[in-house]
Design a protein around this motif. Structure first.
Motif, PDB file in Angstrom:
ATOM      1  N   ARG A 196       0.835  -1.215   0.000  1.00  0.00           N
ATOM      2  CA  ARG A 196       0.000   0.000   0.000  1.00  0.00           C
ATOM      3  C   ARG A 196       0.864   1.256   0.000  1.00  0.00           C
ATOM      4  NH1 ARG A 196      -5.303  -1.292   0.918  1.00  0.00           N
ATOM      5  NH2 ARG A 196      -5.665  -3.350   1.869  1.00  0.00           N
ATOM      6  N   PHE A 197       1.957   1.212   0.751  1.00  0.00           N
ATOM      7  CA  PHE A 197       2.868   2.350   0.762  1.00  0.00           C
ATOM      8  C   PHE A 197       3.475   2.574  -0.617  1.00  0.00           C
ATOM      9  CE2 PHE A 197       7.394   3.516   0.889  1.00  0.00           C
ATOM     10  CZ  PHE A 197       7.267   4.835   1.270  1.00  0.00           C
ATOM     11  N   LEU A 198       3.909   1.498  -1.268  1.00  0.00           N
ATOM     12  CA  LEU A 198       4.474   1.635  -2.610  1.00  0.00           C
ATOM     13  C   LEU A 198       3.478   2.283  -3.560  1.00  0.00           C
ATOM     14  CD1 LEU A 198       6.432  -1.682  -3.348  1.00  0.00           C
ATOM     15  CD2 LEU A 198       7.347   0.556  -2.722  1.00  0.00           C
ATOM     16  N   ARG A 199       2.231   1.847  -3.491  1.00  0.00           N
ATOM     17  CA  ARG A 199       1.221   2.379  -4.404  1.00  0.00           C
ATOM     18  C   ARG A 199       0.848   3.813  -4.064  1.00  0.00           C
ATOM     19  NH1 ARG A 199      -2.970  -2.093  -6.641  1.00  0.00           N
ATOM     20  NH2 ARG A 199      -1.419  -3.632  -7.286  1.00  0.00           N
ATOM     21  N   SER A 200       0.670   4.087  -2.791  1.00  0.00           N
ATOM     22  CA  SER A 200       0.255   5.439  -2.406  1.00  0.00           C
ATOM     23  C   SER A 200       1.330   6.463  -2.700  1.00  0.00           C
ATOM     24  CB  SER A 200      -0.128   5.480  -0.921  1.00  0.00           C
ATOM     25  OG  SER A 200       1.001   5.227  -0.099  1.00  0.00           O
ATOM     26  N   SER A 201       2.599   6.021  -2.660  1.00  0.00           N
ATOM     27  CA  SER A 201       3.715   6.922  -2.967  1.00  0.00           C
ATOM     28  C   SER A 201       4.080   6.894  -4.454  1.00  0.00           C
ATOM     29  CB  SER A 201       4.940   6.524  -2.138  1.00  0.00           C
ATOM     30  OG  SER A 201       5.359   5.212  -2.463  1.00  0.00           O
ATOM     31  N   SER A 202       3.446   5.987  -5.199  1.00  0.00           N
ATOM     32  CA  SER A 202       3.727   5.778  -6.634  1.00  0.00           C
ATOM     33  C   SER A 202       5.148   5.290  -6.896  1.00  0.00           C
ATOM     34  CB  SER A 202       3.460   7.063  -7.442  1.00  0.00           C
ATOM     35  OG  SER A 202       2.087   7.410  -7.403  1.00  0.00           O
ATOM     36  N   LEU A 203       5.847   4.805  -5.869  1.00  0.00           N
ATOM     37  CA  LEU A 203       7.187   4.271  -6.068  1.00  0.00           C
ATOM     38  C   LEU A 203       7.171   2.986  -6.892  1.00  0.00           C
ATOM     39  CD1 LEU A 203       8.726   4.896  -2.531  1.00  0.00           C
ATOM     40  CD2 LEU A 203       9.346   6.060  -4.665  1.00  0.00           C
ATOM     41  N   ASP A 204       6.030   2.270  -6.874  1.00  0.00           N
ATOM     42  CA  ASP A 204       5.941   1.052  -7.680  1.00  0.00           C
ATOM     43  C   ASP A 204       5.987   1.343  -9.178  1.00  0.00           C
ATOM     44  OD1 ASP A 204       3.365   2.283  -7.436  1.00  0.00           O
ATOM     45  OD2 ASP A 204       2.413   0.427  -8.100  1.00  0.00           O
ATOM     46  N   GLU A 205       5.754   2.620  -9.563  1.00  0.00           N
ATOM     47  CA  GLU A 205       5.735   2.992 -10.974  1.00  0.00           C
ATOM     48  C   GLU A 205       7.134   3.293 -11.542  1.00  0.00           C
ATOM     49  OE1 GLU A 205       2.854   2.825 -12.327  1.00  0.00           O
ATOM     50  OE2 GLU A 205       1.347   3.269 -10.785  1.00  0.00           O
ATOM     51  N   LEU A 206       8.154   3.376 -10.714  1.00  0.00           N
ATOM     52  CA  LEU A 206       9.477   3.795 -11.180  1.00  0.00           C
ATOM     53  C   LEU A 206      10.016   2.964 -12.353  1.00  0.00           C
ATOM     54  CD1 LEU A 206      11.380   4.755  -7.899  1.00  0.00           C
ATOM     55  CD2 LEU A 206      10.604   6.281  -9.721  1.00  0.00           C
ATOM     56  N   PRO A 207       9.847   1.623 -12.362  1.00  0.00           N
ATOM     57  CA  PRO A 207      10.370   0.867 -13.504  1.00  0.00           C
ATOM     58  C   PRO A 207       9.727   1.229 -14.842  1.00  0.00           C
ATOM     59  CG  PRO A 207      10.042  -0.591 -11.633  1.00  0.00           C
ATOM     60  CD  PRO A 207       9.394   0.722 -11.284  1.00  0.00           C
ATOM     61  N   GLU A 208       8.581   1.893 -14.811  1.00  0.00           N
ATOM     62  CA  GLU A 208       7.942   2.286 -16.069  1.00  0.00           C
ATOM     63  C   GLU A 208       8.762   3.339 -16.816  1.00  0.00           C
ATOM     64  OE1 GLU A 208       3.799   3.300 -15.309  1.00  0.00           O
ATOM     65  OE2 GLU A 208       3.709   1.639 -13.872  1.00  0.00           O
ATOM     66  N   LEU A 209       9.718   3.956 -16.134  1.00  0.00           N
ATOM     67  CA  LEU A 209      10.617   4.866 -16.841  1.00  0.00           C
ATOM     68  C   LEU A 209      11.375   4.128 -17.946  1.00  0.00           C
ATOM     69  CD1 LEU A 209      12.033   6.926 -13.832  1.00  0.00           C
ATOM     70  CD2 LEU A 209      10.344   7.677 -15.516  1.00  0.00           C
ATOM     71  N   TRP A 210      11.617   2.835 -17.738  1.00  0.00           N
ATOM     72  CA  TRP A 210      12.240   2.015 -18.787  1.00  0.00           C
ATOM     73  C   TRP A 210      11.318   1.922 -19.997  1.00  0.00           C
ATOM     74  CZ3 TRP A 210      16.458   0.507 -20.854  1.00  0.00           C
ATOM     75  CH2 TRP A 210      16.513  -0.615 -21.679  1.00  0.00           C
ATOM     76  N   ASN A 211      10.015   1.738 -19.739  1.00  0.00           N
ATOM     77  CA  ASN A 211       9.043   1.712 -20.838  1.00  0.00           C
ATOM     78  C   ASN A 211       9.018   3.034 -21.589  1.00  0.00           C
ATOM     79  OD1 ASN A 211       7.193  -0.205 -18.596  1.00  0.00           O
ATOM     80  ND2 ASN A 211       7.712  -1.010 -20.615  1.00  0.00           N
ATOM     81  N   VAL A 212       9.204   4.137 -20.846  1.00  0.00           N
ATOM     82  CA  VAL A 212       9.230   5.452 -21.487  1.00  0.00           C
ATOM     83  C   VAL A 212      10.461   5.568 -22.381  1.00  0.00           C
ATOM     84  CG1 VAL A 212       9.320   7.949 -21.128  1.00  0.00           C
ATOM     85  CG2 VAL A 212       7.906   6.529 -19.628  1.00  0.00           C
ATOM     86  N   LEU A 213      11.619   5.155 -21.882  1.00  0.00           N
ATOM     87  CA  LEU A 213      12.842   5.214 -22.685  1.00  0.00           C
ATOM     88  C   LEU A 213      12.734   4.355 -23.937  1.00  0.00           C
ATOM     89  CD1 LEU A 213      15.659   5.170 -19.971  1.00  0.00           C
ATOM     90  CD2 LEU A 213      14.997   7.073 -21.452  1.00  0.00           C
ATOM     91  N   ARG A 214      12.005   3.257 -23.859  1.00  0.00           N
ATOM     92  CA  ARG A 214      11.822   2.374 -25.009  1.00  0.00           C
ATOM     93  C   ARG A 214      10.799   2.923 -26.004  1.00  0.00           C
ATOM     94  NH1 ARG A 214      13.013  -3.052 -25.019  1.00  0.00           N
ATOM     95  NH2 ARG A 214      10.931  -3.516 -25.856  1.00  0.00           N
ATOM     96  N   GLY A 215      10.129   4.022 -25.626  1.00  0.00           N
ATOM     97  CA  GLY A 215       9.130   4.602 -26.506  1.00  0.00           C
ATOM     98  C   GLY A 215       7.767   3.945 -26.424  1.00  0.00           C
TER      99      GLY A 215
END
Length: 210
Positions: free
Chosen positions: A91-110
């Motif tokens: 719940r902490f990961l989700r509420s802080s949005s820290l679980d989303e950090l790996p999606e930066l890789w998806n952004v770099l991949r376009g």
């Protein structure tokens, strides 16, 4: 899964903006991501990452990556509902949005953008009407107009309307506004989940859409 029949509006500035913003943030993002990965390993075990196929620009599938925030059942055990698998740490990961950090890789991949409609489930593509399908005219985002205007506290209809509004009004200034609003929303931890759900109840069809 059939691709969404949607136009694609991906202005050139958006890709450059995403890449430059990510590289500028790396000195902060990398240490935080490594720390979160270690905490996920300690609290939830392995795997540390969770990957799921989601629809991207034009409805084309891609593998979205996140930090895992739920317990996985042991061999032979039944799979519990998401709301029961979500630990306090998750719940902490989700509420802080820290679980989303790996999606930066998806952004770099376009495959994603920093800002855009959140990528939902592939199964939902078959349930959208023409209005709802327009959310796939732009790349999905880590955050978006719906996220800063209520996130999972919104109804499905409200969420789709915010997504389509963003499609019609996207600009660099709007993306900067959404990113700054996201920081405020994360600090306040607003709209993390709908009542009784880990995130939102499933979308079941167009009767919920508008």
């Amino acid at each position: 899964m059939a691709e969404a029949a949607a136009k694609e509006h991906f202005p050139r500035w958006k890709r450059a903006f995403d890449v430059l913003a990510i590289f500028a943030s790396l000195p902060v993002v990398v240490p935080v991501a490594l720390l979160v990965a270690l905490l996920v390993r300690i609290n939830l075990g392995s795997p540390v990452l969770f990957a799921q196929v989601r629809p991207g620009l034009g409805g084309r599938p891609f593998r979205m990556v996140k930090f895992r925030s739920m317990l996985e059942p042991r061999p032979g055990e039944p799979r519990l509902p998401d709301v029961q698998r979500l630990t306090e740490f998750g719940r902490f990961l989700r509420s802080s949005s820290l679980d989303e950090l790996p999606e930066l890789w998806n952004v770099l991949r376009g495959e994603m953008s920093l800002v855009g409609p959140r990528p939902l489930l592939m199964d939902y593509l078959l349930l959208y009407d023409s209005h709802q399908m327009r959310r796939h005219e732009v790349p999905p985002g880590i955050t978006g107009w719906a996220q800063v205007n209520g996130r999972n506290a919104l109804s499905w209809g409200q969420k789709f309307d915010y997504d389509v509004w963003y499609v019609d009004n996207q600009s660099m200034l709007l993306d900067l506004k959404i990113l700054s609003m996201t920081v405020f929303k994360v600090v306040k931890r607003d709209g993390i989940s709908a009542a009784g759900d880990a995130t939102m109840p499933p979308f079941t069809g167009n009767s919920e859409g508008r």
